[in-house]
Design an enzyme around this catalytic site. Sequence first.
Site, short mmCIF file in Angstrom:
data_model
loop_
_atom_site.label_atom_id
_atom_site.label_comp_id
_atom_site.label_asym_id
_atom_site.label_seq_id
_atom_site.Cartn_x
_atom_site.Cartn_y
_atom_site.Cartn_z
N SER A 36 0.83 -1.21 0.00
CA SER A 36 0.00 0.00 0.00
C SER A 36 0.86 1.26 0.00
CB SER A 36 -0.95 0.00 1.20
OG SER A 36 -0.24 -0.18 2.41
N ASN A 123 -2.21 -3.10 13.01
CA ASN A 123 -3.67 -2.90 12.96
C ASN A 123 -4.12 -1.66 13.75
OD1 ASN A 123 -3.42 -5.23 11.56
ND2 ASN A 123 -4.40 -6.56 13.07
N HIS A 173 -39.28 23.04 -11.74
CA HIS A 173 -39.29 22.20 -12.96
C HIS A 173 -38.50 22.86 -14.08
CE1 HIS A 173 -42.74 20.11 -11.02
NE2 HIS A 173 -43.05 21.32 -10.65
N SER A 294 -12.30 25.98 -26.83
CA SER A 294 -12.40 24.73 -27.58
C SER A 294 -11.19 24.61 -28.49
CB SER A 294 -13.69 24.76 -28.42
OG SER A 294 -13.56 23.91 -29.54
N LYS A 300 -15.81 29.44 -28.84
CA LYS A 300 -16.33 28.84 -27.61
C LYS A 300 -15.71 29.40 -26.33
CE LYS A 300 -18.96 26.12 -27.15
NZ LYS A 300 -18.81 24.66 -27.19
N ASN A 302 -16.23 27.96 -22.49
CA ASN A 302 -16.95 26.89 -21.80
C ASN A 302 -16.77 26.98 -20.28
OD1 ASN A 302 -17.73 25.79 -24.28
ND2 ASN A 302 -15.84 24.59 -24.42
N GLU A 307 -18.83 22.17 -15.05
CA GLU A 307 -19.15 20.83 -15.55
C GLU A 307 -18.42 19.75 -14.75
OE1 GLU A 307 -19.46 20.56 -20.08
OE2 GLU A 307 -18.37 22.42 -19.73
N TYR A 334 -9.52 -6.99 12.51
CA TYR A 334 -8.85 -6.48 11.31
C TYR A 334 -8.86 -7.54 10.21
CZ TYR A 334 -5.45 -4.61 8.05
OH TYR A 334 -4.85 -4.15 6.91
N GLN A 339 -7.42 -2.29 4.16
CA GLN A 339 -6.44 -1.46 3.46
C GLN A 339 -7.08 -0.69 2.30
OE1 GLN A 339 -2.30 -2.89 2.87
NE2 GLN A 339 -2.83 -2.93 0.70
N LYS A 342 -8.25 3.44 2.07
CA LYS A 342 -7.47 4.68 1.90
C LYS A 342 -7.63 5.37 0.56
CE LYS A 342 -4.27 2.76 5.09
NZ LYS A 342 -5.13 1.56 5.02
#
Length: 476
Positions: A36, A123, A173, A294, A300, A302, A307, A334, A339, A342
């Site tokens: 890890s 642990n 709506h 773009s 463009k 954006n 987004e 444990y 692990q 994380k």
Amino acid sequence: MASQSDSNKGVQGGAALWHGRFAQAPAQELMEFTQSLSFDRQLWPFDIIGSLAHVHMLGVTGVLSSGDAATISEALIVVRSEFETDEFVFLDTDEDIHTAIERRVTQLCGDVGGKLHTARSRNDQVVTALRLWCKHNVAQLTQRTLGLVDTLVLRAQQAGWDQDGIYLPGYTHLQRAQPILLAHHLGAHAWSLLRDVERLQQTLERLDVSPLGAGALAGSSLPIDPVLSAAQMGFAKVFANSLDAVSDRDFVAEILFDIALLGTHLSRMGEEWVLWTTEEFGFAQLDDSFATGSSMLPQKKNADIAELARGKTGRLVGNLTAVLVVLKGLPLAYNRDLQEDKEPLFDSMNQVSLALSALTGMIASATFNPDVMAQAADAEALAATDLAEWLVRQGMPFRQAHAVIGELVRVSNDTGASLKSAAAAHPSLGAEAAKLVGAGVGVRQRKSPGAAGPAAAWAQQQLLRQEIDRLRNISA
Ligand code: ARG
């Protein structure tokens, strides 16, 4: 890492922590799959805090001599400075950040280093470091969220909470419904973020429990003092049940939920900014520094930040789901599955922090178009409810008033006649009622407590500021 062809010979260059029990070194494939270190190195400051507290406690309780405790502490401080100056060297055999640090301590102080892990297991060590990481990072996240709240409140103040404030249509709506103050709209998002801050603070309070001293699962036969090490690390409480201490990841799931909901709020806000900055809405423009172009379409501009605030929420929800699924079938205590807590946690914390900063800058630097907003909000039909409520004030039951005005709107739509003149000519309405149809009139009618107009705004602003101060004091 050793090459693939060496794999059956196992990993070279060092022995695993558990080597005594094994005749063979761990295989390359095992190390690659189970390590890890590639993602838990960011726990180093917290692992060192935990180890320093543990050694201090071992020294005070006499489990280690004060000389040995001091030697190990000094080595830990050297290791800390190696990390700070980016000089710490990892080895192929370092499975995770915890084994790497213990290995280096032993290199630095010889056999005494082997006493660091007395009455401790990875642990309890791992989850101690992770809780400390959470305390640090959740506190930062609350500050960052409050930063976005500040920006919303500032923009609201600039837009005006009073009679002259910028107003726009409020939607239901996604159809124009009633005129509202822009400050009220921005304030609505501030309130949802304040609930996120409060939720994170409550999570923080619950996770402030030291698990150190739980050992592998059942504590120790040595006379250790978990209260002492907890105090040393600044935890508010100490575990009461060693099995629970090493297997509990509720705090990870809670933080991931808090972040998923915070991200959901950012996503909803992002969606509105995408709409508002379209030519179709035209309610706002982004500053060039917070907009993107773009690669093909030269014209463009954006709203990529908005987004992505929306899009990133997919993985925030996914990370919560991932951890809940990891936890759901685990027996006490444990299991190595843990692990897997994380990467989702680190990813969500990182992504939501980036989203908060980017959105804060985008909103702080954007320009509103009050004329476009007003034009949309002054559409006559948005006065329909006020006309119906005028009839209510004359004693007509609301359902009947609704039907009268509904018909008036239908006829005006069909004939193209103005709603204002239709109202003026209507036997139940007349000139007085028709005054409710007009530029800027509607927003001033929203005056009940908590409503969207200037009359109710003062009380809301006071409450908003009080709540920000209250939460900021808790976070400080
Ligand atoms: N890197 C592991 C984790 O994050 C360390 C714990 C390993 N413990 C064990 N008993 N194998 O959970």
